[in-house]
Motif scaffolding. Structure first.
Motif, PDB file in Angstrom:
ATOM      1  N   TYR A 180       0.841  -1.185   0.000  1.00  0.00           N
ATOM      2  CA  TYR A 180       0.000   0.000   0.000  1.00  0.00           C
ATOM      3  C   TYR A 180       0.881   1.241   0.000  1.00  0.00           C
ATOM      4  O   TYR A 180       1.783   1.372   0.798  1.00  0.00           O
ATOM      5  CB  TYR A 180      -0.930   0.027   1.212  1.00  0.00           C
ATOM      6  CG  TYR A 180      -2.156  -0.821   1.006  1.00  0.00           C
ATOM      7  CD1 TYR A 180      -3.257  -0.318   0.340  1.00  0.00           C
ATOM      8  CD2 TYR A 180      -2.191  -2.124   1.461  1.00  0.00           C
ATOM      9  CE1 TYR A 180      -4.375  -1.101   0.134  1.00  0.00           C
ATOM     10  CE2 TYR A 180      -3.307  -2.919   1.263  1.00  0.00           C
ATOM     11  CZ  TYR A 180      -4.394  -2.397   0.588  1.00  0.00           C
ATOM     12  OH  TYR A 180      -5.500  -3.166   0.373  1.00  0.00           O
TER      13      TYR A 180
ATOM     14  N   CYS B  66      -0.758   4.552  -0.562  1.00  0.00           N
ATOM     15  CA  CYS B  66      -1.639   5.558   0.032  1.00  0.00           C
ATOM     16  C   CYS B  66      -2.661   4.855   0.924  1.00  0.00           C
ATOM     17  O   CYS B  66      -3.579   4.198   0.428  1.00  0.00           O
ATOM     18  CB  CYS B  66      -2.341   6.357  -1.068  1.00  0.00           C
ATOM     19  SG  CYS B  66      -3.499   7.584  -0.448  1.00  0.00           S
TER      20      CYS B  66
ATOM     21  N   ARG C  58      -6.464   6.405   0.813  1.00  0.00           N
ATOM     22  CA  ARG C  58      -7.307   6.010  -0.315  1.00  0.00           C
ATOM     23  C   ARG C  58      -7.204   4.522  -0.655  1.00  0.00           C
ATOM     24  O   ARG C  58      -7.871   4.053  -1.568  1.00  0.00           O
ATOM     25  CB  ARG C  58      -6.927   6.818  -1.567  1.00  0.00           C
ATOM     26  CG  ARG C  58      -7.056   8.303  -1.428  1.00  0.00           C
ATOM     27  CD  ARG C  58      -8.495   8.722  -1.551  1.00  0.00           C
ATOM     28  NE  ARG C  58      -8.601  10.168  -1.398  1.00  0.00           N
ATOM     29  CZ  ARG C  58      -9.447  10.906  -2.075  1.00  0.00           C
ATOM     30  NH1 ARG C  58     -10.270  10.361  -2.924  1.00  0.00           N
ATOM     31  NH2 ARG C  58      -9.495  12.197  -1.863  1.00  0.00           N
TER      32      ARG C  58
ATOM     33  N   ILE D  92      -4.597   2.864  -1.996  1.00  0.00           N
ATOM     34  CA  ILE D  92      -3.990   2.716  -3.319  1.00  0.00           C
ATOM     35  C   ILE D  92      -2.694   1.922  -3.183  1.00  0.00           C
ATOM     36  O   ILE D  92      -1.848   2.233  -2.357  1.00  0.00           O
ATOM     37  CB  ILE D  92      -3.713   4.093  -3.938  1.00  0.00           C
ATOM     38  CG1 ILE D  92      -5.028   4.859  -4.093  1.00  0.00           C
ATOM     39  CG2 ILE D  92      -3.012   3.947  -5.286  1.00  0.00           C
ATOM     40  CD1 ILE D  92      -4.853   6.319  -4.404  1.00  0.00           C
ATOM     41  N   THR D  93      -2.555   0.916  -4.031  1.00  0.00           N
ATOM     42  CA  THR D  93      -1.394   0.046  -3.981  1.00  0.00           C
ATOM     43  C   THR D  93      -0.361   0.421  -5.043  1.00  0.00           C
ATOM     44  O   THR D  93      -0.664   1.147  -5.999  1.00  0.00           O
ATOM     45  CB  THR D  93      -1.789  -1.424  -4.202  1.00  0.00           C
ATOM     46  OG1 THR D  93      -2.316  -1.553  -5.527  1.00  0.00           O
ATOM     47  CG2 THR D  93      -2.800  -1.897  -3.180  1.00  0.00           C
TER      48      THR D  93
ATOM     49  N   GLN E 295      -1.510  -0.666  -8.438  1.00  0.00           N
ATOM     50  CA  GLN E 295      -2.454   0.249  -9.073  1.00  0.00           C
ATOM     51  C   GLN E 295      -1.732   1.441  -9.697  1.00  0.00           C
ATOM     52  O   GLN E 295      -2.086   1.882 -10.789  1.00  0.00           O
ATOM     53  CB  GLN E 295      -3.478   0.748  -8.061  1.00  0.00           C
ATOM     54  CG  GLN E 295      -4.487  -0.293  -7.645  1.00  0.00           C
ATOM     55  CD  GLN E 295      -5.382   0.225  -6.537  1.00  0.00           C
ATOM     56  OE1 GLN E 295      -4.916   0.474  -5.424  1.00  0.00           O
ATOM     57  NE2 GLN E 295      -6.649   0.388  -6.847  1.00  0.00           N
ATOM     58  N   LEU E 296      -0.736   1.964  -8.982  1.00  0.00           N
ATOM     59  CA  LEU E 296       0.036   3.085  -9.518  1.00  0.00           C
ATOM     60  C   LEU E 296       0.765   2.686 -10.790  1.00  0.00           C
ATOM     61  O   LEU E 296       0.734   3.417 -11.788  1.00  0.00           O
ATOM     62  CB  LEU E 296       1.044   3.599  -8.485  1.00  0.00           C
ATOM     63  CG  LEU E 296       0.480   4.424  -7.350  1.00  0.00           C
ATOM     64  CD1 LEU E 296       1.569   4.700  -6.315  1.00  0.00           C
ATOM     65  CD2 LEU E 296      -0.091   5.724  -7.854  1.00  0.00           C
TER      66      LEU E 296
ATOM     67  N   LEU F  84      -6.480   8.366  -9.596  1.00  0.00           N
ATOM     68  CA  LEU F  84      -6.581   7.490  -8.423  1.00  0.00           C
ATOM     69  C   LEU F  84      -6.869   8.219  -7.113  1.00  0.00           C
ATOM     70  O   LEU F  84      -7.286   7.607  -6.145  1.00  0.00           O
ATOM     71  CB  LEU F  84      -5.276   6.696  -8.255  1.00  0.00           C
ATOM     72  CG  LEU F  84      -4.884   5.774  -9.408  1.00  0.00           C
ATOM     73  CD1 LEU F  84      -3.501   5.194  -9.164  1.00  0.00           C
ATOM     74  CD2 LEU F  84      -5.903   4.679  -9.584  1.00  0.00           C
TER      75      LEU F  84
ATOM     76  N   VAL G  91      -4.391   9.718  -5.436  1.00  0.00           N
ATOM     77  CA  VAL G  91      -3.178   9.607  -4.625  1.00  0.00           C
ATOM     78  C   VAL G  91      -2.699  11.002  -4.226  1.00  0.00           C
ATOM     79  O   VAL G  91      -2.714  11.929  -5.015  1.00  0.00           O
ATOM     80  CB  VAL G  91      -2.070   8.817  -5.368  1.00  0.00           C
ATOM     81  CG1 VAL G  91      -1.568   9.546  -6.583  1.00  0.00           C
ATOM     82  CG2 VAL G  91      -0.935   8.472  -4.448  1.00  0.00           C
TER      83      VAL G  91
ATOM     84  N   CYS H 270       1.987   9.983   1.195  1.00  0.00           N
ATOM     85  CA  CYS H 270       2.299   9.027   0.140  1.00  0.00           C
ATOM     86  C   CYS H 270       2.988   9.673  -1.064  1.00  0.00           C
ATOM     87  O   CYS H 270       3.518   8.967  -1.922  1.00  0.00           O
ATOM     88  CB  CYS H 270       1.031   8.331  -0.332  1.00  0.00           C
ATOM     89  SG  CYS H 270      -0.196   9.470  -1.017  1.00  0.00           S
TER      90      CYS H 270
END
Length: 63
Positions: A2, A4, A7, A9-10, A13-14, A32, A34, A41
């Protein structure tokens, strides 16, 4: 991992978002979310962005 927590966000995902053409931080923030809350993050997200952009953009040195 993770990136973030605010939120959820992994890193995966980024990386996927960058692969889809989101090559600027503002694109990732818009896509996303972020860095939109606490901001802790942002340094990690920027590092991942730079790493992924370096993989996809080829630069040629002129001699």
């Amino acid at each position: 991992m993770y990136v973030c927590l605010c939120r959820g966000i992994t890193e995966r995902q980024l990386k996927a978002a960058v692969a889809e053409g989101n090559t600027e931080f503002r694109d990732l923030k818009q896509e996303l979310g972020v860095g939109a809350q606490c901001g802790k993050c942002i340094p990690v997200a920027l590092a991942i962005l730079a790493e992924e952009n370096a993989k996809t953009h080829l630069y040629y040195e002129v001699a």
